[in-house]
Motif scaffolding. Structure first.
Motif, short mmCIF file in Angstrom:
data_model
loop_
_atom_site.label_atom_id
_atom_site.label_comp_id
_atom_site.label_asym_id
_atom_site.label_seq_id
_atom_site.Cartn_x
_atom_site.Cartn_y
_atom_site.Cartn_z
N ILE A 137 0.86 -1.19 0.00
CA ILE A 137 0.00 0.00 0.00
C ILE A 137 0.89 1.24 0.00
CG2 ILE A 137 -1.81 1.26 1.26
CD1 ILE A 137 -2.75 -1.40 2.39
N GLY A 138 0.95 1.93 -1.12
CA GLY A 138 1.80 3.11 -1.25
C GLY A 138 1.27 4.29 -0.45
N TYR A 139 2.10 5.33 -0.37
CA TYR A 139 1.78 6.48 0.48
C TYR A 139 0.44 7.16 0.10
CZ TYR A 139 2.86 10.57 3.38
OH TYR A 139 2.82 11.56 4.33
N SER A 140 0.24 7.43 -1.21
CA SER A 140 -1.00 8.09 -1.65
C SER A 140 -2.22 7.23 -1.35
CB SER A 140 -0.99 8.34 -3.15
OG SER A 140 -0.22 9.44 -3.44
N GLU A 141 -2.06 5.94 -1.63
CA GLU A 141 -3.17 5.02 -1.38
C GLU A 141 -3.49 4.97 0.11
OE1 GLU A 141 -2.29 1.16 -3.00
OE2 GLU A 141 -4.17 0.32 -2.22
N LEU A 142 -2.44 5.02 0.92
CA LEU A 142 -2.63 4.96 2.38
C LEU A 142 -3.41 6.18 2.90
CD1 LEU A 142 -1.93 3.50 5.06
CD2 LEU A 142 0.21 4.80 5.11
N VAL A 143 -3.01 7.37 2.49
CA VAL A 143 -3.72 8.55 3.00
C VAL A 143 -5.15 8.59 2.47
CG1 VAL A 143 -1.76 10.01 3.60
CG2 VAL A 143 -2.59 10.05 1.28
N THR A 144 -5.34 8.11 1.24
CA THR A 144 -6.70 8.04 0.69
C THR A 144 -7.56 7.08 1.52
OG1 THR A 144 -5.80 8.44 -1.51
CG2 THR A 144 -8.03 7.53 -1.41
N ARG A 145 -6.97 5.94 1.83
CA ARG A 145 -7.66 4.93 2.64
C ARG A 145 -8.04 5.51 4.01
NH1 ARG A 145 -10.98 1.91 3.31
NH2 ARG A 145 -10.88 0.05 4.61
N LEU A 146 -7.14 6.31 4.58
CA LEU A 146 -7.41 6.88 5.91
C LEU A 146 -8.59 7.85 5.86
CD1 LEU A 146 -3.77 7.43 7.20
CD2 LEU A 146 -5.49 5.87 8.13
N VAL A 147 -8.66 8.62 4.78
CA VAL A 147 -9.81 9.54 4.65
C VAL A 147 -11.09 8.72 4.47
CG1 VAL A 147 -10.86 11.34 3.23
CG2 VAL A 147 -8.42 11.45 3.78
N GLU A 148 -11.01 7.66 3.67
CA GLU A 148 -12.20 6.80 3.49
C GLU A 148 -12.65 6.20 4.82
OE1 GLU A 148 -10.98 5.41 -1.04
OE2 GLU A 148 -10.83 3.95 0.59
N LEU A 149 -11.69 5.77 5.63
CA LEU A 149 -12.03 5.19 6.94
C LEU A 149 -12.69 6.23 7.84
CD1 LEU A 149 -8.84 3.03 7.58
CD2 LEU A 149 -11.19 2.15 7.43
N ALA A 150 -12.25 7.49 7.70
CA ALA A 150 -12.85 8.57 8.50
C ALA A 150 -14.32 8.78 8.09
CB ALA A 150 -12.07 9.87 8.30
N LEU A 151 -14.60 8.56 6.81
CA LEU A 151 -15.95 8.82 6.30
C LEU A 151 -16.88 7.61 6.47
CD1 LEU A 151 -14.89 10.64 3.01
CD2 LEU A 151 -15.89 11.68 5.06
N GLU A 152 -16.28 6.45 6.81
CA GLU A 152 -17.04 5.21 6.93
C GLU A 152 -18.02 5.26 8.11
OE1 GLU A 152 -14.99 1.35 8.25
OE2 GLU A 152 -14.76 1.34 6.06
N GLN A 153 -19.22 4.74 7.87
CA GLN A 153 -20.18 4.60 8.97
C GLN A 153 -19.73 3.46 9.85
OE1 GLN A 153 -22.81 6.15 10.07
NE2 GLN A 153 -22.85 7.74 8.50
N ARG A 154 -19.69 3.64 11.17
CA ARG A 154 -19.25 2.54 12.03
C ARG A 154 -20.40 2.00 12.85
NH1 ARG A 154 -14.39 4.53 15.44
NH2 ARG A 154 -14.18 2.32 15.88
#
Ligand code: ADP
Ligand code: MG
Ligand code: MG
Length: 339
Positions: A322-339
Motif C-alpha cells: 500500500i503506497g503512500y497516496s493510497e494509504l492517505v486516501t484509505r485513511l480519509v475513506e475510513l474517516a468517512l465510513e459509517q461505524r
C-alpha cells in the motif's frame, strides 16, 4: 464530487515541526482528482493560521505566531467532508482536538476522543492493556503533589522496580522528558525533569539491558489489519529525541529479522491493543522484544504516528503493497465510513 478535506498541522506540542513535515508529505500525496485539501497550520500558541500564513509555515517548517482563536476556525470548518488532524502529542493527539471536531460534527482521520486520550496517556494505556491481558513491563505511577510533599515514598516506589529504570511524563511523545536512570543517584533529576512537563509520571522497569524494538502498523476501524513488522536499530542507549530526529542515527528494517512466530504474535497483540483502546483509522504499536527469552512486551500505542514519506508507519504499509497516496486516501475513506 471531490471531497473537501481540512488538513491540520503544527500545534502546541514539542512535535510541532515533525507534524508540519508529515503534513507536507500528506498534502503532496492526497490525489487531487478526489480531494480538495485545505491545510491549516496551528501555531505554537494554539492559534489557527489563515491560508497565506499556513503556506508560509509549511514552507518554513514552523508556525511561531499569528492566527485566529481555535473555535472561530472550527465554526467555519463546517463545510468540510473530513479533517485530517495530523498533530502529534498533547493538544492534538490526546483527544482535545478530536473532542472539538466531534462537537463540530465533522468526521476526522484517526481515533476518537476515548482512543486518543487513553492511548496518549502511558498510565491509562498500561491499565487498559493489562485488563486485556497484554504483556507489558512492570511500572508505577507517581503524581507531582506526592513528589513535592513526600519524595521519599516516590523514591521507594521507584526502587521496587530495580535499576536501571525509565522515568517518563505520562502524556508526551518523541522521548521528550524521558530519562534512563542507572541508579538512585540519578533518580531525583529524572523525576524533576518529568514533573516539570507533566503532573503524572510513569516509572518503568527495563526487561533487559537493551531490548530489540519492533513496530507494527494497524489500519482500519472495527475490523483492523496489521502490517508487516518493522525493527528500529540505533547505537544510542535508548531511542531518545536526538536519535529519532537526527538523520542517520537510526535505521528502519522492514521486515524485521524475526521468526514467523514472533511476527505473528506482534501482529496479534497489536490488533488486540488497538481494539482494547478503542482506536480507529490508524495506530503504530511499539514493542520490546527480548530475544534471549522470547518475551514480547507492548511499549506504547501511537494514534497519530510520524507520517513523512520515510516514517515507519507509511514504510510498513508500503512493504504490504500500500503506497503512500493510497494509504492517505484509505485513511480519509475510513474517516468517512459509517461505524
Ligand atoms: P515516546 O512516546 O516518547 O516515544 P516511549 O515510551 O516509546 O516514549 O520511550 C521512548 C524510548 O525509550 C523507547 O523507544 C525505548 O528506546 C526507550 N524505553 C522506554 N521505556 C523503556 C523500557 N521500559 N525499557 C527499555 N527501553 C525503554
Ligand atoms: Mg509515543
Ligand atoms: Mg515511543
Amino acid at each position: 464530487m471531490k471531497k473537501r478535506i481540512l488538513l491540520l498541522a503544527g500545534g502546541q506540542s514539542g512535535e510541532h515541526e515533525v507534524s508540519l513535515s508529515s503534513a507536507r508529505s500528506v498534502l503532496a500525496a492526497l490525489p487531487r482528482d478526489q480531494f480538495d485539501v485545505t491545510p491549516v497550520a496551528i501555531s505554537k500558541q494554539g492559534r489557527w493560521l489563515p491560508p497565506t500564513d499556513t503556506r508560509q509555515a509549511l514552507e518554513n517548517g514552523a508556525a511561531e505566531s499569528g492566527g485566529d482563536l481555535v473555535l472561530h476556525r472550527v465554526a467555519s470548518a463546517e463545510g468540510y467532508d473530513a479533517v485530517f488532524p495530523l498533530l502529534h502529542g498533547p493538544m492534538g493527539e490526546d483527544g482535545t482536538v478530536q473532542g472539538l471536531l466531534t462537537l463540530a460534527g465533522i468526521p476526522f482521520v484517526g481515533s476518537g476522543v476515548l482512543g486518543s486520550a487513553v492511548s496518549m496517556d502511558k498510565v491509562m494505556t498500561k491499565q487498559v492493556l493489562a485488563s486485556a491481558g497484554i504483556p507489558q513491563v512492570d511500572w508505577r505511577l507517581a503524581v507531582r503533589r506526592e513528589w513535592q510533599r513526600d519524595a521519599q515514598t516516590v523514591r521507594a516506589r521507584a526502587a521496587e522496580l530495580d535499576f536501571p529504570l525509565f522515568v517518563k511524563p505520562a502524556n508526551l511523545g518523541s522521548s521528550v522528558g524521558i530519562s534512563k536512570v542507572g541508579g538512585p543517584h540519578e533518580l531525583d533529576a529524572a523525576l524533576d525533569l518529568a514533573f516539570s512537563l507533566d503532573r503524572r509520571v510513569i516509572l518503568e522497569a527495563m526487561t533487559t539491558h537493551k531490548p530489540r524494538e519492533l513496530e507494527v502498523g494497524v489500519l482500519g476501524n472495527d475490523a483492523p489489519t496489521a502490517s508487516p513488522v518493522g525493527e528500529l536499530r540505533f547505537a544510542s542507549e535508548f531511542y531518545d529525541y536526538e536519535t529519532k530526529y537526527t538523520e542517520g542515527l537510526a535505521e528502519i528494517h522492514i521486515p524485521a529479522p524475526i521468526s514467523g512466530d514472533v511476527a505473528r504474535r506482534v501482529r496479534e497483540l497489536a490488533l488486540s491493543a488497538f481494539l482494547a483502546l478503542d482506536c480507529a483509522g490508524l495506530a503504530r504499536v511499539d514493542f520490546f522484544y527480548v530475544e534471549e527469552t522470547g518475551e514480547l512486551l507492548l511499549n506504547e500505542v501511537n494514534t497519530m504516528p510520524g507520517f513523512t514519506q520515510t516514517s515507519m508507519y507509511p514504510k510498513l504499509w508500503e512493504a504490504a503493497g500500500i503506497g503512500y497516496s493510497e494509504l492517505v486516501t484509505r485513511l480519509v475513506e475510513l474517516a468517512l465510513e459509517q461505524r
